[in-house]
Design a protein around this motif. Structure first.
Motif, PDB file in Angstrom:
ATOM      1  N   UNK C  55       0.828  -1.311  -0.084  1.00  0.00           N
ATOM      2  CA  UNK C  55      -0.058   0.197  -0.038  1.00  0.00           C
ATOM      3  C   UNK C  55       0.798   1.302   0.038  1.00  0.00           C
ATOM      4  N   UNK C  56       0.427   2.228  -0.866  1.00  0.00           N
ATOM      5  CA  UNK C  56       1.541   3.415  -0.959  1.00  0.00           C
ATOM      6  C   UNK C  56       0.736   4.504  -0.649  1.00  0.00           C
ATOM      7  N   UNK C  57       1.107   5.511  -0.034  1.00  0.00           N
ATOM      8  CA  UNK C  57       0.802   6.712   0.333  1.00  0.00           C
ATOM      9  C   UNK C  57       1.779   7.960   0.034  1.00  0.00           C
ATOM     10  N   UNK C  58       1.138   9.057  -0.484  1.00  0.00           N
ATOM     11  CA  UNK C  58       2.255  10.181  -0.780  1.00  0.00           C
ATOM     12  C   UNK C  58       2.816  10.839   0.284  1.00  0.00           C
ATOM     13  N   UNK C  59       3.648  11.249   0.358  1.00  0.00           N
ATOM     14  CA  UNK C  59       4.548  12.321   1.166  1.00  0.00           C
ATOM     15  C   UNK C  59       4.020  13.747   0.427  1.00  0.00           C
ATOM     16  N   UNK C  60       3.276  14.567   0.845  1.00  0.00           N
ATOM     17  CA  UNK C  60       3.042  15.580  -0.036  1.00  0.00           C
ATOM     18  C   UNK C  60       3.702  17.113   0.580  1.00  0.00           C
ATOM     19  N   UNK C  61       3.629  17.870  -0.317  1.00  0.00           N
ATOM     20  CA  UNK C  61       3.867  19.433   0.289  1.00  0.00           C
ATOM     21  C   UNK C  61       2.735  19.964   1.394  1.00  0.00           C
ATOM     22  N   UNK C  62       3.144  20.410   2.332  1.00  0.00           N
ATOM     23  CA  UNK C  62       2.400  21.143   2.913  1.00  0.00           C
ATOM     24  C   UNK C  62       2.393  22.742   2.844  1.00  0.00           C
ATOM     25  N   UNK C  63       3.264  23.107   1.798  1.00  0.00           N
ATOM     26  CA  UNK C  63       3.298  24.348   1.703  1.00  0.00           C
ATOM     27  C   UNK C  63       3.123  24.705   0.300  1.00  0.00           C
ATOM     28  N   UNK C  64       2.508  26.031   0.063  1.00  0.00           N
ATOM     29  CA  UNK C  64       2.225  26.388  -1.376  1.00  0.00           C
ATOM     30  C   UNK C  64       3.382  26.631  -2.189  1.00  0.00           C
ATOM     31  N   UNK C  75      14.216   5.799  10.368  1.00  0.00           N
ATOM     32  CA  UNK C  75      14.663   4.189   9.796  1.00  0.00           C
ATOM     33  C   UNK C  75      13.613   3.478   9.343  1.00  0.00           C
ATOM     34  N   UNK C  76      13.705   3.100   8.102  1.00  0.00           N
ATOM     35  CA  UNK C  76      12.393   2.385   7.362  1.00  0.00           C
ATOM     36  C   UNK C  76      12.638   0.773   7.745  1.00  0.00           C
ATOM     37  N   UNK C  77      11.755   0.066   8.439  1.00  0.00           N
ATOM     38  CA  UNK C  77      11.896  -1.310   8.529  1.00  0.00           C
ATOM     39  C   UNK C  77      11.816  -2.092   7.173  1.00  0.00           C
ATOM     40  N   UNK C  78      12.490  -3.265   7.395  1.00  0.00           N
ATOM     41  CA  UNK C  78      12.480  -4.269   6.043  1.00  0.00           C
ATOM     42  C   UNK C  78      11.032  -4.303   5.265  1.00  0.00           C
ATOM     43  N   UNK C  79      11.108  -4.054   4.181  1.00  0.00           N
ATOM     44  CA  UNK C  79       9.650  -4.048   3.346  1.00  0.00           C
ATOM     45  C   UNK C  79       9.199  -2.833   3.323  1.00  0.00           C
ATOM     46  N   UNK C  80       9.809  -1.708   3.672  1.00  0.00           N
ATOM     47  CA  UNK C  80       8.853  -0.795   3.570  1.00  0.00           C
ATOM     48  C   UNK C  80       9.862   0.546   2.997  1.00  0.00           C
ATOM     49  N   UNK C  81       9.255   1.130   2.024  1.00  0.00           N
ATOM     50  CA  UNK C  81      10.248   1.993   1.017  1.00  0.00           C
ATOM     51  C   UNK C  81       9.749   3.450   0.901  1.00  0.00           C
ATOM     52  N   UNK C  82      10.895   4.286   0.815  1.00  0.00           N
ATOM     53  CA  UNK C  82      10.551   5.683   0.337  1.00  0.00           C
ATOM     54  C   UNK C  82      11.105   5.769  -0.765  1.00  0.00           C
ATOM     55  N   UNK C  83      10.322   6.101  -1.529  1.00  0.00           N
ATOM     56  CA  UNK C  83      10.551   6.452  -3.124  1.00  0.00           C
ATOM     57  C   UNK C  83      10.318   7.765  -3.389  1.00  0.00           C
ATOM     58  N   UNK C  84      11.627   8.378  -4.024  1.00  0.00           N
ATOM     59  CA  UNK C  84      11.396   9.752  -4.687  1.00  0.00           C
ATOM     60  C   UNK C  84      12.042   9.715  -6.097  1.00  0.00           C
ATOM     61  N   UNK C 122       5.760   3.161   0.990  1.00  0.00           N
ATOM     62  CA  UNK C 122       4.993   1.980   0.803  1.00  0.00           C
ATOM     63  C   UNK C 122       5.476   0.795   1.561  1.00  0.00           C
ATOM     64  N   UNK C 123       4.474   0.024   1.909  1.00  0.00           N
ATOM     65  CA  UNK C 123       4.655  -1.386   2.477  1.00  0.00           C
ATOM     66  C   UNK C 123       3.469  -2.103   2.770  1.00  0.00           C
ATOM     67  N   UNK C 124       3.679  -3.299   3.300  1.00  0.00           N
ATOM     68  CA  UNK C 124       2.422  -4.355   3.266  1.00  0.00           C
ATOM     69  C   UNK C 124       1.442  -3.778   4.363  1.00  0.00           C
ATOM     70  N   UNK C 125       1.650  -2.870   5.330  1.00  0.00           N
ATOM     71  CA  UNK C 125       0.769  -2.754   6.442  1.00  0.00           C
ATOM     72  C   UNK C 125       0.426  -1.135   6.674  1.00  0.00           C
ATOM     73  N   UNK C 126      -0.900  -0.975   5.987  1.00  0.00           N
ATOM     74  CA  UNK C 126      -1.184   0.521   6.091  1.00  0.00           C
ATOM     75  C   UNK C 126      -0.865   1.366   7.119  1.00  0.00           C
ATOM     76  N   UNK C 127      -0.951   0.625   8.176  1.00  0.00           N
ATOM     77  CA  UNK C 127      -0.951   1.466   9.610  1.00  0.00           C
ATOM     78  C   UNK C 127       0.469   1.986   9.670  1.00  0.00           C
ATOM     79  N   UNK C 128       1.413   1.030   9.431  1.00  0.00           N
ATOM     80  CA  UNK C 128       2.826   1.049   9.524  1.00  0.00           C
ATOM     81  C   UNK C 128       3.401   2.234   8.505  1.00  0.00           C
ATOM     82  N   UNK C 129       2.548   2.243   7.261  1.00  0.00           N
ATOM     83  CA  UNK C 129       3.189   3.218   6.037  1.00  0.00           C
ATOM     84  C   UNK C 129       2.578   4.462   6.855  1.00  0.00           C
TER      85      UNK C 129
END
Lengths: 287, 157, 730
Positions: C55-64, C75-84, C122-129
């Motif tokens: 499950x992926x979710x966006x890190x979004x800009x909070x500024x205009x 630190x990202x646990x095994x199986x969780x990714x930061x993609x940019x 992204x990662x397998x568990x939504x809450x952890x993401x």
């Protein structure tokens, strides 16, 4: 993640509430939205939760007569649909309840939940303020009754103790010949309130014998001024008619709404006063 | 995590989950009842409508723990009954279905309405559907679908 | 002939009030997808089960508008990714190839609007993401943002785009406007504004990217599978054949799933390319309302010069649309707004200056009508105001100026359509009793009635169908007397799965249920172009009709025989794209709406008491489906005109839940009384023209005019809210 409890009866609920102080949840229609998180994850409750919607002892609506006054008692888990369908529900409360959301929500939401949510825009609360509703509060071993105006202290705030539950709402059934509940919503149905107005009044011998005027969503709590109402008691229709501009002036000082994503302060105030004026004109033509 | 039992479409089921999990997620994820849709997650749109103990509710607003012991009926539970088929056929004939995302919820609302009023007039139908939002149809042909279901199904409800 | 049409069992619903319908193809059938959708069998993107789904979710800009100084990550646990952006392959680029490619896949070093994608978590568990996302801290250095037209034109905080914030500028001219104004005896001027509008399709945006057979497959709730394929291929720097896009049944779109899915698909593809696992990016509603494109707000000034006989001799229009932070399709939206800028009128001397501006708001993009509703709202209200100024009946004044066949258009070409507006007016007048109600309500303190006349160009602007799209369709004889139809246009609620089958079946002499037409898969279907611009029936449907004729001719060659048809521009049409001169559209749909309202002088709320619509869409491929389009389009447009308020405050949409962004319910408006007139178009299937956007165009000005007649004050802006009415009456 938080704990949750499912008491087997009211007694059990009161003892769990005393021991763990969980957040009571009846229909869930307010709380599940307030704590809503990403779809597919658990709602973000900040403390433990106790389900109470299933408690049958509180799922009732009945009439009680005592010392010539008849009171409608609405149990703590009666839904909005139950309230709307009951033949003895005062007309302004019925209209207020039917103005809330849509059938599916009303089937699940409880009147008690609405009150405990204490939203200044709560449509049922606006009507209950005008009806002099009394909130029945229980905890293990004791019980107290407080007027709704004292029960709600601010937006989302009540005097309910961490070990207490609201178990019923009492509404004195009084004669009332001129009734109005008007909700001005964001659309014609299934809407949240921009503002709401309730007026109930009765004449005796050609003079106003009782009157209550309340306004929702125009202040931090529902607005009611007993002081201003008192000035109207004893007036005849024509006397009231002559006083309307003065009454509107008086109320314009107690109605202090804000701007938000649903409407503007200016609109809310103007329309609240328009509704008041319309109601008073109607009232002054009755006797 | 708790083991929670309820009746789903006439059969008892037991779900091991957090009691605060939304009934909507339990139905879609644990029970694969994907006829229940998520449109808003805040009780506004009715796409997740199910019957709970015979009345219409939004499953996004009900935690599983509050449904313990209840009878839940999803679109899967009525679509193959005579009533369900009647509503589906009526919707089909009226042209009530467009993108279809709101339609299972509309079917549930129709079932709930006809159960308490099997001869609704147009305003009663519009009132009964007022918690089910649709962005495609403008509602006219859905209203017509309910009228057809009520005419044809007069002996069913 | 039409094979085995199922008669609608309940008679009398489609009330054509004696108007002759065209060919038999219009007789309604039961929609092919009705049963499966109604019963909840149909699967939408969120209903599919993918093994090992992330499950992926966006890190979004909070500024205009800000510089990104630092991004602090846990630190990202095994199986969780930061993609940019650093995960984009070196062969690719950090651009989303839409109509323009300025929109970035990931913001790098600075942000230009609130909600801009910075990374995918992204990662397998939504809450952890979610927990990871909440622990990321972005340090910004704020810059001065520009939000309004005035901000944009004064380059507040420095230009957001280029050196002047102008994405594009056009000047259309017919006749000699300056000279004509010199002869004018009266000049009337008005300024008209329209707001943002959220599509609010019932199914939110949702895509799943998967690594299948050593290539990326995107499953998408989408209008345009080939758009996604192209943008993903460009971002990853791979040939388009290396990307497969499969449309999943789409729960409403209205333009919102035309380009916008590319904004999700490109970062999603970068993620899938890295993790080689299926990843879902499915928006929830708050995310969808807060962080998707909206209809372009507009500000249009119109100045009209009249001679002593109250004829319009000159018109000067200035059109602005707010494109937000990236251009995307804004220039084409601006084109449509100005190409529809003088509406259905013959104005001998007219000039339109159009500019699309850049601001630090969420980029605006396609929405049903694509600029035309904005342009048409302004001209219709203006015509009403001019009539009012002259003391003339608003409809009479407009009808006197109707464009006729062979009149010169704003792009200096002849109007080729057989314009039937006068007959359509007679029809709607009869249906709604408009003329007598105008008189009756003139002195009524609360009632009002309004009318609007519109047209809408079908298909891509100018020669776009030829120059840009060149649509292809294929058909094939299958086993069991069936035929396969292979097109890239999609069913999204508008009925295409049924209408396309009817078109093909009619030529082949088959039952419409014997045509096989699946949700498009770019590995299987040819590129017949996107599902937009009211082109699917008129352009692609015509190709289907012609292709079916070819297949029929070869039918006896046996199972497996194929036929293909490729778009050819109708003869005699000319177009100059740079200057927008020539035949702007191959044909137009035409429409008239009448709206009747009653306003409440206590609460300033408006109740709509009657809605009538007459349309010329050539020929309806299916009367019931078109009834649904008419009711649905008109009600969506009435939402835009009345209750759909979407305010921007400091770069954030204030209404971001379904409770606060209110669309019409079943109780907000009465039934739309609809009638279609028959006017077959030579290059449309069975004479059909575009319809999906036309049905949106007329209701907003008709509603606003009804309200202004009810309250006795002119309306210049939509949405017309009770708050606005109160102010107008002060």
């Amino acid at each position: 993640m938080v704990d949750s409890y499912r008491p087997k009866d009211l007694k059990d609920a009161l003892s769990i509430r005393a021991e763990y102080n969980p957040q009571p949840l009846a229909g869930g229609t307010d709380l599940m939205v307030r704590y809503q998180s990403w779809s597919g994850t658990l709602p973000l409750f900040t403390k433990s939760v106790m389900f109470v919607g299933h408690l049958k002892e509180m799922k009732y609506i009945k009439k009680e007569a005592k010392d010539k006054t008849v009171t409608l008692v609405i149990g703590g888990t009666a839904t909005l649909t139950d309230v709307a369908n009951h033949p003895d529900t005062p007309v302004v409360l019925k209209e207020a309840v039917l103005s809330i959301a849509a059938p599916a929500l009303r089937n699940n939401a409880t009147l008690t939940g609405n009150i405990c949510n204490a939203s200044p825009a709560g449509d049922s609360i606006c009507a209950l303020y005008a009806l002099d509703a009394v909130i029945v509060i229980e905890k293990s071993g004791s019980r107290r009754e407080v007027p709704i105006t004292e029960f709600i202290t601010g937006p989302g705030r009540t005097i309910l103790g961490p070990d207490e539950l609201v178990t019923a709402i009492k509404i004195p059934l009084k004669a009332s010949s001129v009734n109005d509940f008007t909700k001005v919503g964001t659309r014609r149905a299934n809407a949240l309130s921009k503002l709401s107005f309730t007026g109930v009044a009765d004449y005796k011998n050609g003079r106003i014998d009782s009157i209550a005027l309340t306004f929702g969503a125009v202040g931090p709590t529902v607005v009611r001024s007993v002081e201003l109402e008192k000035k109207l008691i004893g007036l005849s229709g024509p006397e009231l008619k002559a006083m309307i501009p003065k009454v509107i002036d008086d109320y314009s000082t107690v109605i202090v709404p804000i701007d938000d994503q649903r409407s503007t302060a200016v609109y809310r105030k103007k329309v609240a006063l328009n509704l008041l004026e319309k109601y008073l004109k109607e009232l002054s033509s009755h006797e | 995590m708790k083991e929670i039992k309820f009746i789903l479409n006439g059969k008892e089921v037991s779900v091991k989950a957090d009691p605060l999990k939304r009934l909507l997620d339990v139905l879609r994820e644990d029970e694969k009842m994907t006829g229940v849709k998520e449109g808003c997650g805040e009780g506004e749109c009715g796409a997740c409508a199910v019957l709970k103990d015979g009345v219409l509710v939004n499953s996004c607003m009900i935690p599983l723990g509050a449904a313990e012991g209840s009878e839940i009926v999803t679109p899967e539970g009525i679509r193959e009954t005579d009533k369900g088929k009647c509503i589906i056929d009526a919707f089909g004939d009226a042209g009530a279905v467009q993108c279809g995302f709101c339609t299972p919820g509309m079917m549930m609302a129709t079932e709930a309405l006809l159960t308490i009023n099997n001869k609704p007039d147009e305003s009663e139908i519009r009132e009964a559907l007022s918690g089910n939002l649709c962005r495609c149809t403008g509602y006219d042909l859905i209203v017509k679908g309910v009228q057809i279901a009520s005419e044809r199904g007069k002996d069913l409800w | 002939m039409v094979g085995a049409i199922h008669e609608l069992p309940i008679k009398g619903w489609i009330d054509t009030k004696g108007v002759k319908m065209g060919a038999r193809i219009s007789i309604p059938v039961r929609r092919i997808d009705a049963k499966e959708k109604a019963g909840g069998w149909t699967k939408y993107i969120g209903d599919y089960q993918f093994k090992n789904l992330q499950h992926g979710r966006f890190l979004r800009s909070e500024r205009a508008r800000a510089k990104i100084i630092e991004i602090k990550k846990p630190d990202f646990p095994e199986g969780y990714y930061y993609i940019d952006a650093s995960d984009i392959p070196s062969s690719g680029k950090n651009n989303i190839q839409m109509i323009k490619d300025d929109w970035r896949v990931f913001a790098v070093s600075d942000v230009k609007y609130i909600g801009e994608t910075i990374a995918v978590i992204l990662g397998p568990d939504k809450q952890k993401v979610l927990d990871l996302l909440n622990r990321i801290e972005v340090i910004y250095e704020d810059l001065v943002p520009a939000f309004t037209f005035d901000d944009a034109l004064s380059c507040k905080g420095g230009a957001v785009y280029g050196d002047n914030n102008i994405f594009s500028e056009y000047l259309l001219n017919v006749g000699n406007v300056d000279n004509a104004f010199k002869d004018a005896v009266k000049i009337v001027e008005g300024k008209y504004e329209t707001g943002f509008q959220e599509h609010l399709y019932m199914e939110t945006q949702g895509l799943v990217g998967a690594w299948e057979d050593e290539k990326i497959t995107i499953y998408a709730s989408s209008q345009c599978p080939f758009y996604i394929r192209k943008s993903v291929a460009v971002t990853l720097g791979v040939p388009v054949e290396d990307i497969r896009v499969r449309q999943t049944t789409t729960g409403g779109a209205f333009g919102g799933k035309e380009h916008f899915p590319d904004v999700i698909a490109t970062p999603l593809a970068v993620a899938v390319n890295k993790v080689k696992k299926p990843v879902a990016m499915i928006y929830d509603r708050i995310e969808d309302i807060s962080f998707t494109s909206k209809r372009h707000p507009s500000k249009i000034t119109i100045k009209t010069g009249l001679d002593k006989s109250n004829n319009i001799i000159a018109m000067d229009i200035d059109t602005l649309v707010n494109g937000g932070a990236y251009e995307s399709s804004t220039t084409i939206v601006l084109q449509r707004a100005i190409l529809h800028g003088i509406g259905v009128y013959n104005i001998p001397n007219a000039r339109i200056r159009g500019r699309a501006v850049a601001t630090n708001t969420f980029p605006s993009d396609a929405y049903r009508g694509f600029g035309a509703p904005q342009g048409l709202f302004a001209i219709e209200m203006h015509m009403s105001h001019v009539a009012d100024e002259l003391g003339l009946d608003s409809s009479d004044f407009r009808r006197k100026h109707f464009i006729k066949t062979n009149d010169i258009t704003i792009t200096n070409a002849k109007m080729h359509d057989d314009v039937k507006l006068p007959e359509m007016f007679e029809k709607i007048d009869e249906m709604s009793d408009y003329s007598s109600k105008v008189k009756e309500f003139a002195n009524d303190p609360v009632k009002g009635i309004g009318i609007a006349f519109v047209n809408h160009g079908g298909g891509f602007t100018g020669n776009g169908e030829q120059a840009i799209i060149k649509g292809v369709v294929k058909m094939k004889r299958l086993e069991g007397g069936k035929a396969g139809l292979y097109v890239s246009v999609v069913e999204m609620g508008q009925g295409l799965q049924t209408t396309m089958r009817k078109i093909a079946a009619k030529e082949l002499g088959l039952d419409y249920e014997d045509i096989v037409y699946d949700n498009p898969d770019t590995d299987i279907v040819p590129d017949s172009g996107p599902t937009c611009a009211s082109r699917s029936i008129m352009v692609v449907g015509f190709l289907v009709q012609e292709c079916a004729k070819k297949l029929k001719a070869k039918w006896n060659e046996g199972v497996g025989v194929e036929a293909e048809d490729v778009y050819k521009h109708p003869d005699g049409l000319v177009w100059e794209q740079e200057t927008l001169q020539g035949d702007a559209y191959p044909s137009y749909g035409w429409g008239i709406n009448v709206i009747e309202v009653e306003f409440d002088p206590v609460t300033y709320e408006v109740k709509t008491t009657g809605i009538w619509a007459v349309w010329d869409i050539g020929v309806a491929i299916d009367e019931t489906i078109m009834q649904g389009q008419s009711s649905g389009g008109v009600i969506q447009a009435l939402g835009y005109a009345s209750i759909e308020k979407c305010e921007l405050k400091n770069g954030t949409f204030m209404q971001h839940t379904m409770a606060d962004y209110t669309i019409p319910t079943s109780l907000d408006f009465p039934k739309v009384e609809t009638c279609f007139i028959d006017n077959p178009y030579k290059y449309g299937p069975s004479g059909a023209k575009g319809a999906g956007e036309l049905v949106f165009d007329a209701a907003p000005p008709a509603y606003a005019e009804a309200v202004q007649n009810a309250i006795g004050k002119r309306i210049y802006d939509i949405p017309v809210t009770p708050e606005m009415i109160m102010e107008a009456l002060k």
